[in-house]
Design an enzyme around this catalytic site. Structure first.
Site, PDB file in Angstrom:
ATOM      1  N   GLU A 263       0.816  -1.216   0.000  1.00  0.00           N
ATOM      2  CA  GLU A 263       0.000   0.000   0.000  1.00  0.00           C
ATOM      3  C   GLU A 263       0.846   1.262   0.000  1.00  0.00           C
ATOM      4  OE1 GLU A 263      -2.965   0.278  -0.743  1.00  0.00           O
ATOM      5  OE2 GLU A 263      -3.563  -1.819  -0.613  1.00  0.00           O
TER       6      GLU A 263
ATOM      7  N   TYR B 107      -6.344   6.929   3.634  1.00  0.00           N
ATOM      8  CA  TYR B 107      -6.509   5.837   2.665  1.00  0.00           C
ATOM      9  C   TYR B 107      -5.832   4.561   3.154  1.00  0.00           C
ATOM     10  CZ  TYR B 107      -5.373   2.532  -0.856  1.00  0.00           C
ATOM     11  OH  TYR B 107      -5.207   1.343  -1.476  1.00  0.00           O
TER      12      TYR B 107
ATOM     13  N   ASP C  75      -9.265   6.241  -2.423  1.00  0.00           N
ATOM     14  CA  ASP C  75      -8.138   6.761  -3.208  1.00  0.00           C
ATOM     15  C   ASP C  75      -8.703   7.419  -4.473  1.00  0.00           C
ATOM     16  OD1 ASP C  75      -8.996   4.671  -4.745  1.00  0.00           O
ATOM     17  OD2 ASP C  75      -6.994   3.966  -5.240  1.00  0.00           O
TER      18      ASP C  75
END
Length: 339
Positions: A34, A117, A135
DNA sequence: CAAGCGTGGTT
DNA sequence: TAACCAAGCTT
């Protein structure tokens, strides 16, 4: 007629790409992926992710590593504060959470580099918790499906979408719901020419029904980049060593190495901050575009004559060792001139 | 909120 | 070519 949620999840389970970080739900691997995926394309991340996991297989390995080693593994990926924040956060998880990635929004969101996020992405994908992960993809998809024309460049708009996702998200499979939104945005509901005719949620899409999918999302434009001109030196001494310097520990390209640079208007011929040099001409022009500025570098070759450089963290190193230091891409373009 | 922070691909 | 865009965060 199935629900938007059901159609999205069904599509994702069938059509999702095979990606290295989808092999399992290991929170560490999800976390690494991520962070790397922030503002970075999947195809770019794949080789970095595999190499990074090989080099730092566990939280403890990454926590114990030297920062320069981590930056070297990040070399070329950009946004280098991601790497430094990641290591800071990993060290905190090792020391404060017994090496277990925390499972609450408050705790995981307090870690360096983990924003709104990323906390939702990790909690939903690694721990199956129903937390929004909004996102750019999610905002694009939902702005079309729900016909939202708020400016997605504003932070307040992201909060609006978090509210919307909270009311839509599946409590049974939040991971597939969140990833499905992103996957759909990446593969089908693309910015330029969305493949609406192949879209699994076409019947739920208000923008498609109105024929305005190309007009969404609304996003205010950013301004033009500033141009900075530098002279960059490849200075060799009598031993054949080359002069490099470490950049400051904060700001642009922090803690990376480079060939010494001088702003073009501050150039003094024959002198590099105290080091007397003999310039042997320009060997290259390198133009490098950042998100917010542009470097135009004239690369000059020179020989050290006498004196020492009055620059922080500047040193002569053997050419063969250059590859051990993390360099920004702008300076990697200069490496070939060393042979 | 706006600005700073990388890089590579697409149009 | 220039503008735009990509699984954003920090200050």
């Amino acid at each position: 007629m199935e629900s938007f949620r059901g159609d999205l999840i069904e599509w994702f389970k069938k059509e999702q790409r095979t990606l290295p970080w989808r092999e399992n739900q290991d929170p560490y691997r999800v976390w690494i992926s991520e962070i790397m995926l922030q503002q970075t394309k999947v195809e770019t991340v794949i080789p970095y992710f595999e190499q990074f996991i090989r080099k730092f297989p566990t939280l403890e390995d990454l926590a114990a590593a030297d920062e320069q080693e981590v930056l070297k593994a990040w070399e070329g990926l950009g946004y280098y504060s991601r790497a430094r924040n990641l290591q800071t956060a990993v060290r905190e998880v090792v020391s404060e959470y017994h090496s277990e990635v925390p499972k609450t929004v408050e705790e995981i969101g307090s870690l360096k580099g983990v924003g709104p996020y990323t906390q939702g992405a990790i909690l939903s994908i690694a721990y199956d918790l129903p937390v929004p992960a909004v996102d750019g993809n999610v905002m694009r998809v939902l702005s079309r499906v729900l016909l939202v024309d708020e400016d997605i460049a504003k932070q307040s708009t992201r909060k609006l979408f978090e509210l919307l996702v909270s009311s839509l998200i599946s409590s049974k499979d939040p991971s597939s719901f969140n990833q499905g939104l992103m996957e759909l945005g990446a593969i089908v509901c693309t910015p330029k020419s969305p493949s609406c005719l192949l879209c699994p949620v076409q019947e739920h899409c208000r923008a498609f029904h109105k024929g305005v999918e190309q007009e969404l999302p609304v996003k205010s434009s950013k301004k033009t980049q500033k141009v900075l001109r530098y002279r960059t030196y490849v200075v060799e001494n009598e031993r054949g060593e080359v002069l490099i310097e470490k950049r400051p520990e904060n700001g642009l390209l922090a803690n990376l190495w480079q060939y010494p640079m001088v702003k073009e208007e501050e150039v003094e011929e024959g002198d590099l901050d105290g080091l007397k040099i003999e310039e042997n001409g320009m060997i290259d022009r390198v133009r490098h575009t950042f998100s917010h500025l542009i470097w135009e570098m004239e690369v000059h070759r020179a020989e050290a004559v006498s004196g020492t450089v009055q620059r922080e963290d500047a040193r002569f190193v053997p050419k063969e060792t250059i590859k051990n230091y993390p360099f920004p891409v702008s300076h990697q373009k200069i490496h070939p001139h060393l042979r």
